[in-house]
Design a protein around this motif. Structure first.
Motif, PDB file in Angstrom:
ATOM      1  N   VAL A  14       0.851  -1.205   0.000  1.00  0.00           N
ATOM      2  CA  VAL A  14       0.000   0.000   0.000  1.00  0.00           C
ATOM      3  C   VAL A  14       0.884   1.250   0.000  1.00  0.00           C
ATOM      4  CG1 VAL A  14      -1.617   1.375   1.376  1.00  0.00           C
ATOM      5  CG2 VAL A  14      -1.983  -1.083   1.120  1.00  0.00           C
ATOM      6  N   ASP A  15       1.905   1.246   0.843  1.00  0.00           N
ATOM      7  CA  ASP A  15       2.779   2.417   0.933  1.00  0.00           C
ATOM      8  C   ASP A  15       3.491   2.686  -0.392  1.00  0.00           C
ATOM      9  OD1 ASP A  15       1.927   2.502   3.476  1.00  0.00           O
ATOM     10  OD2 ASP A  15       3.852   2.040   4.426  1.00  0.00           O
ATOM     11  N   ALA A  16       4.037   1.606  -0.980  1.00  0.00           N
ATOM     12  CA  ALA A  16       4.739   1.783  -2.260  1.00  0.00           C
ATOM     13  C   ALA A  16       3.761   2.270  -3.333  1.00  0.00           C
ATOM     14  CB  ALA A  16       5.400   0.475  -2.693  1.00  0.00           C
ATOM     15  N   SER A  17       2.517   1.780  -3.270  1.00  0.00           N
ATOM     16  CA  SER A  17       1.527   2.212  -4.260  1.00  0.00           C
ATOM     17  C   SER A  17       1.184   3.681  -4.086  1.00  0.00           C
ATOM     18  CB  SER A  17       0.229   1.415  -4.122  1.00  0.00           C
ATOM     19  OG  SER A  17       0.514   0.076  -3.928  1.00  0.00           O
ATOM     20  N   LEU A  18       1.126   4.117  -2.825  1.00  0.00           N
ATOM     21  CA  LEU A  18       0.852   5.538  -2.595  1.00  0.00           C
ATOM     22  C   LEU A  18       1.957   6.391  -3.211  1.00  0.00           C
ATOM     23  CD1 LEU A  18      -0.587   5.531   1.020  1.00  0.00           C
ATOM     24  CD2 LEU A  18      -1.653   6.587  -0.970  1.00  0.00           C
ATOM     25  N   VAL A 128      10.170  14.397   2.657  1.00  0.00           N
ATOM     26  CA  VAL A 128      10.647  14.428   4.041  1.00  0.00           C
ATOM     27  C   VAL A 128      10.187  13.177   4.780  1.00  0.00           C
ATOM     28  CG1 VAL A 128      10.675  15.758   6.171  1.00  0.00           C
ATOM     29  CG2 VAL A 128      10.441  16.938   3.976  1.00  0.00           C
ATOM     30  N   HIS A 129       8.932  12.827   4.587  1.00  0.00           N
ATOM     31  CA  HIS A 129       8.342  11.653   5.221  1.00  0.00           C
ATOM     32  C   HIS A 129       9.122  10.386   4.846  1.00  0.00           C
ATOM     33  CE1 HIS A 129       5.020   9.189   6.781  1.00  0.00           C
ATOM     34  NE2 HIS A 129       5.016   8.517   5.644  1.00  0.00           N
ATOM     35  N   LEU A 130       9.489  10.276   3.582  1.00  0.00           N
ATOM     36  CA  LEU A 130      10.208   9.077   3.125  1.00  0.00           C
ATOM     37  C   LEU A 130      11.610   9.004   3.728  1.00  0.00           C
ATOM     38  CD1 LEU A 130       9.234   8.858  -0.638  1.00  0.00           C
ATOM     39  CD2 LEU A 130       8.531   7.366   1.223  1.00  0.00           C
ATOM     40  N   ARG A 131      12.246  10.149   3.855  1.00  0.00           N
ATOM     41  CA  ARG A 131      13.570  10.156   4.489  1.00  0.00           C
ATOM     42  C   ARG A 131      13.482   9.602   5.892  1.00  0.00           C
ATOM     43  NH1 ARG A 131      17.948  14.566   3.770  1.00  0.00           N
ATOM     44  NH2 ARG A 131      18.392  13.617   5.773  1.00  0.00           N
ATOM     45  N   GLN A 132      12.347   9.900   6.536  1.00  0.00           N
ATOM     46  CA  GLN A 132      12.202   9.472   7.930  1.00  0.00           C
ATOM     47  C   GLN A 132      11.799   8.015   8.047  1.00  0.00           C
ATOM     48  OE1 GLN A 132       9.379  12.433   9.072  1.00  0.00           O
ATOM     49  NE2 GLN A 132      10.943  13.885   9.728  1.00  0.00           N
ATOM     50  N   ARG A 133      10.988   7.522   7.117  1.00  0.00           N
ATOM     51  CA  ARG A 133      10.473   6.178   7.317  1.00  0.00           C
ATOM     52  C   ARG A 133      10.255   5.374   6.047  1.00  0.00           C
ATOM     53  NH1 ARG A 133       6.846   7.206  11.881  1.00  0.00           N
ATOM     54  NH2 ARG A 133       6.811   4.950  11.734  1.00  0.00           N
ATOM     55  N   LEU A 134      11.240   5.355   5.188  1.00  0.00           N
ATOM     56  CA  LEU A 134      11.080   4.571   3.969  1.00  0.00           C
ATOM     57  C   LEU A 134      11.244   3.073   4.235  1.00  0.00           C
ATOM     58  CD1 LEU A 134      10.745   4.483   0.888  1.00  0.00           C
ATOM     59  CD2 LEU A 134      13.212   4.655   0.692  1.00  0.00           C
ATOM     60  N   ALA A 135      10.287   2.295   3.797  1.00  0.00           N
ATOM     61  CA  ALA A 135      10.395   0.831   3.891  1.00  0.00           C
ATOM     62  C   ALA A 135       9.858   0.250   2.593  1.00  0.00           C
ATOM     63  CB  ALA A 135       9.575   0.319   5.077  1.00  0.00           C
ATOM     64  N   LEU A 136      10.739  -0.306   1.801  1.00  0.00           N
ATOM     65  CA  LEU A 136      10.310  -0.819   0.494  1.00  0.00           C
ATOM     66  C   LEU A 136       9.650  -2.187   0.628  1.00  0.00           C
ATOM     67  CD1 LEU A 136      13.408   0.207  -1.614  1.00  0.00           C
ATOM     68  CD2 LEU A 136      11.120   1.218  -1.672  1.00  0.00           C
ATOM     69  N   PRO A 137       8.711  -2.480  -0.241  1.00  0.00           N
ATOM     70  CA  PRO A 137       8.076  -3.801  -0.197  1.00  0.00           C
ATOM     71  C   PRO A 137       9.075  -4.870  -0.634  1.00  0.00           C
ATOM     72  CG  PRO A 137       7.280  -2.553  -2.086  1.00  0.00           C
ATOM     73  CD  PRO A 137       8.170  -1.629  -1.307  1.00  0.00           C
ATOM     74  N   GLU A 140       8.959 -10.476  -3.158  1.00  0.00           N
ATOM     75  CA  GLU A 140       7.866 -11.464  -3.280  1.00  0.00           C
ATOM     76  C   GLU A 140       6.500 -10.764  -3.325  1.00  0.00           C
ATOM     77  OE1 GLU A 140      10.118 -12.402  -0.034  1.00  0.00           O
ATOM     78  OE2 GLU A 140      11.141 -12.113  -1.940  1.00  0.00           O
ATOM     79  N   SER A 141       6.338  -9.740  -2.469  1.00  0.00           N
ATOM     80  CA  SER A 141       5.015  -9.115  -2.435  1.00  0.00           C
ATOM     81  C   SER A 141       4.755  -8.369  -3.736  1.00  0.00           C
ATOM     82  CB  SER A 141       4.884  -8.191  -1.228  1.00  0.00           C
ATOM     83  OG  SER A 141       5.726  -7.084  -1.376  1.00  0.00           O
ATOM     84  N   VAL A 142       5.832  -7.876  -4.372  1.00  0.00           N
ATOM     85  CA  VAL A 142       5.635  -7.187  -5.648  1.00  0.00           C
ATOM     86  C   VAL A 142       5.231  -8.193  -6.723  1.00  0.00           C
ATOM     87  CG1 VAL A 142       6.786  -5.897  -7.482  1.00  0.00           C
ATOM     88  CG2 VAL A 142       7.173  -5.284  -5.092  1.00  0.00           C
ATOM     89  N   ALA A 143       5.830  -9.397  -6.660  1.00  0.00           N
ATOM     90  CA  ALA A 143       5.558 -10.391  -7.696  1.00  0.00           C
ATOM     91  C   ALA A 143       4.265 -11.176  -7.433  1.00  0.00           C
ATOM     92  CB  ALA A 143       6.731 -11.365  -7.792  1.00  0.00           C
ATOM     93  N   ASP A 144       3.691 -10.989  -6.252  1.00  0.00           N
ATOM     94  CA  ASP A 144       2.503 -11.766  -5.862  1.00  0.00           C
ATOM     95  C   ASP A 144       1.317 -11.529  -6.815  1.00  0.00           C
ATOM     96  OD1 ASP A 144       0.345 -12.904  -4.651  1.00  0.00           O
ATOM     97  OD2 ASP A 144       0.817 -12.148  -2.640  1.00  0.00           O
TER      98      ASP A 144
END
Ligand SMILES: Nc1nc2c(c(=O)[nH]1)N[C@H]1C(S)=C(S)[C@@H](COP(=O)(O)O)O[C@H]1N2
Ligand SMILES: [Mo]
Length: 373
Positions: A14-18, A128-137, A140-144
């Protein structure tokens, strides 16, 4: 709220999609501001469908993180995240409100400009938000495959909602029903000078004295021209009486054409414009080797270029629906560029310059030009 386990993807997806949605919305939003021809309509549709899908993504996200916003648990990072959520929601809400015919008076700026402003704020806060809390998917979840299906469902519902909006606007007869494909609504067509006067940021010159004014045509041409107002009007309407004719020298005849001005602040207006065909000026000036662009420059420094092949078909207008242009609409002469968005229709034109390359500084001049006299 109940869970929708079959549609809602995993949090990181969801985060990566946003993030992807914001990039797409920014790109389509930016391109939409310079698109004025029906062939570009898909950009507006893509922007709308992406926006609607984002509503769902943002709702999932906000539901997931809302427990972090307890008063005791707030810190600077969380406050910024909360601000991002609010600005993003406001950007989506103003977009939807516009589609349903909403209005808002903010001086020269309306609801659509507020939407654009909020929309531009989102990527800044997001960085700014991403610098603070980036977490990539995870990979596997991308290929699902289930995620791919979830996306098809999400985008599909966005497209259906976008279609349904047209019906709803029509059924409830909202002001949103008269939108062009650009989103703009009609104001003052065929009413002479009686349509909105819009100037960008700070362009507000004193009225231009017709008698002292002249139009130069130069740059990569074999024959530079300098024309008085009388020359430009073909010696006709409101010409002084002294009989001297610069008209034949320039080969300029009055021309008329109907064209629609579509401002990015959300209105359009269609009129019969009269003036001189840029093609006639170019024929008289005779563009030389390497000529590729034609730049139109205002007394304020505001300027824009059209490709040479297109410029010939544009008009430099002195009249609108038979009335002499008012000062606010760019008297004595303004560019009429059919199929181009309003901000490219330069007002108070005093120079036409044929060039080899387009001047990139025009993009800046559009934002910062002012009358320095
Ligand atoms: N010199 C100059 N020309 C300009 C502008 C401006 O600020 N300065 N605004 C542009 C914009 S954004 C639009 S929509 C149209 C508006 O034309 P109008 O004021 O005649 O409606 O003029 C364009 N031409
Ligand atoms: Mo505009």
């Amino acid at each position: 709220m109940g869970r929708l386990p079959r549609i809602e993807p995993p949090p990181r997806v969801v985060d990566a999609s946003l993030l992807a949605a914001v990039v797409l919305l920014l790109a389509t939003g930016a391109v939409s501001l310079v698109s004025g021809r029906p062939a570009g309509a898909w950009v507006f549709d893509a922007h709308a469908v992406a926006g609607l899908a984002t509503v769902v993504l943002l709702a999932w996200k906000l539901r997931r993180v809302r427990h972090r916003l307890r008063p005791g648990a707030l810190d600077a990072t969380r406050l910024l995240s909360a601000l991002l959520g609010v600005v993003a929601a406001a950007a989506l809400a103003t977009g939807i409100w516009w589609v349903f015919g909403g209005r808002l008076d903010l001086g020269p700026w309306g609801l659509l400009n507020l939407h654009i402003g909020l929309g531009l704020l989102v990527p800044l806060l997001l960085l700014v938000h991403l610098r603070q809390r980036l977490a990539l998917p995870t990979r596997e979840s991308v290929a699902d495959r289930r995620n791919a299906l979830r996306y098809a469902a999400l985008v599909g519902s966005g497209a259906v909602a976008w279609q349904a909006q047209e019906v709803a606007n029509r059924v409830f007869d909202t002001a949103g029903a008269e939108r062009r494909f650009t989103g703009s609504r009609e104001r003052g067509s065929d009413a002479g000078n009686g349509f909105p006067v819009t100037s960008w940021v700070a362009d507000d010159p004193d009225p231009v004295d017709r008698e002292a004014w002249s139009l130069t045509v130069d740059g990569r041409v074999r024959e530079s021209l300098e024309l008085s107002y009388r020359d430009v009007t073909g010696g006709g309407d409101e010409a002084p009486e002294d009989g001297a004719a610069g008209v034949d020298a320039a080969g300029v005849d009055p021309a008329e054409r109907r064209a629609l001005l579509d401002c990015t602040s959300g209105w359009y207006s269609e009129h019969d414009w009269r003036g001189v065909r840029v093609g006639d000026l170019l024929d008289a000036a005779d563009p030389g080797d390497g000529a590729a662009w034609v730049q139109f420059r205002s007394v304020t420094g505001y300027r824009w270029s059209l490709p040479l092949s297109e410029a010939g078909d544009a008009l430099l207008a002195t009249h609108v629906d038979g009335e002499r242009l008012s000062h606010g609409h760019g008297a004595p002469l303004r560019l009429v560029a059919p199929g181009r968005r309003g901000f490219q229709w330069v007002k108070w034109v005093e120079s036409v310059r044929v060039t080899r390359r387009r001047e990139l500084g025009e993009w800046i001049a559009v934002f910062v030009s002012w009358y320095d006299d």
